[in-house]
Design a protein around this motif. Structure first.
Motif, short mmCIF file in Angstrom:
data_model
loop_
_atom_site.label_atom_id
_atom_site.label_comp_id
_atom_site.label_asym_id
_atom_site.label_seq_id
_atom_site.Cartn_x
_atom_site.Cartn_y
_atom_site.Cartn_z
N ARG A 1 58.91 21.61 44.69
CA ARG A 1 59.23 20.44 43.85
C ARG A 1 59.40 19.19 44.71
O ARG A 1 58.90 18.11 44.38
CB ARG A 1 60.51 20.70 43.04
N THR A 2 60.10 19.34 45.84
CA THR A 2 60.33 18.21 46.74
C THR A 2 59.00 17.69 47.30
O THR A 2 58.78 16.47 47.39
CB THR A 2 61.25 18.63 47.89
N LEU B 1 57.12 15.79 44.62
CA LEU B 1 57.74 14.49 44.38
C LEU B 1 57.44 13.49 45.49
O LEU B 1 57.55 12.29 45.29
CB LEU B 1 59.26 14.65 44.22
N ASN B 2 57.06 14.03 46.66
CA ASN B 2 56.70 13.17 47.79
C ASN B 2 55.18 13.09 47.98
O ASN B 2 54.69 12.89 49.08
CB ASN B 2 57.37 13.67 49.07
N ASP B 3 54.48 13.26 46.85
CA ASP B 3 53.03 12.99 46.77
C ASP B 3 52.17 13.97 47.55
O ASP B 3 51.02 13.65 47.88
CB ASP B 3 52.71 11.55 47.23
#
Length: 252
Positions: free
Chosen positions: A67-68, A71-73
């Motif tokens: 998920r992280t 979220l950081n493309d």
């Protein structure tokens, strides 16, 4: 790497100034989520994003790291050494079910699909026996994920050397070869003596008692008489593929 290119393009066009570029680079070296620190600059340093090692992590931790990264493309994510139970939890996540594929034989999962193939040459993955295929598939899928063409040549060990020689054209045309074998590990030396490209040897834990769970093959490969053979750790298909991909992209 895409984020950096976008930032540089914006700077070239005058949309942002030098201080903004520096600020963006300072802000994103890594993301701390408590139990893990995602290295968001890995692709800038090494050309490929961070890979998640699944063994020893809970399913919840793996999902949180994925998920992280999203979220950081990060568009393409590889998870290694993933068992069926953790893979099921990953695929059952609502936002991951349509973009995640699990490869049980290789114990790998890919989120977002493979990166586009951007090389002309190919990596040949050669195994001594059928029992070596799980390690070979870890190598093959990793190499494909990293944007390489792969040619699989399985079950061509030295116990029946004519099987290997029937694929001589493919072996000699490869840009990099990954030679995977257990038992006495002789395949790496034979392939190394036939090929004009770098050969990466992978010892496997396949074999009877005196193979010592791959130690015998490892020592044989380290003592290979063929020039141009390097060796990775026992059962480390991922490491071999990562190195092979770096070589293949340089040669291409």
């Amino acid at each position: 790497m895409d984020d950096l290119r976008i930032t540089l393009e914006e700077f070239k066009k005058g949309n942002i100034n030098e201080d903004e570029v520096i600020l963006r680079l300072k802000k994103k070296p890594f993301v701390d989520i408590g139990y893990a620190s995602f290295d968001s600059h890995r692709s800038i340093l090494q050309g490929n994003t961070e890979v998640i090692y699944g063994a020893g992590k809970t399913a919840e931790q793996i999902i949180g790291i994925v998920r992280t990264m999203l979220l950081n493309d990060e568009k393409h994510i590889l998870i290694t050494r993933l068992d069926d139970e953790k893979a099921k939890a990953l695929v059952n996540e609502s936002y991951l079910c349509d973009v995640t594929k699990y490869y049980p034989e290789a114990r790998l999962a890919v989120v977002g699909g493979f990166k586009p193939c951007d090389t002309e040459g190919y990596i040949a993955i050669v195994t001594a026996g059928t029992s070596d295929i799980p390690v070979a598939e870890e190598a093959a899928i990793t190499a494909e994920f990293l944007g390489n063409k792969v040619e699989r040549i399985y079950d061509v060990g030295v116990a029946g050397l004519h099987r290997l020689l029937s694929h001589l054209d493919k072996i000699m045309a490869a840009d990099v070869i990954i030679a995977i074998a257990g038992m006495e590990g002789a395949l790496a030396s034979v392939v190394g003596g036939l090929a004009s490209c770098p050969v990466i040897a992978v010892p496997t834990s396949v074999g009877y008692g005196a193979s010592f769970e791959g130690l015998s093959a490892l020592l044989s490969m380290l003592n290979s008489c063929a020039s141009g053979v390097s060796v990775v750790n026992i059962d480390n298909g991922f490491g071999a593929a990562y190195q092979a991909g770096m070589i293949n992209h340089k040669r291409g």
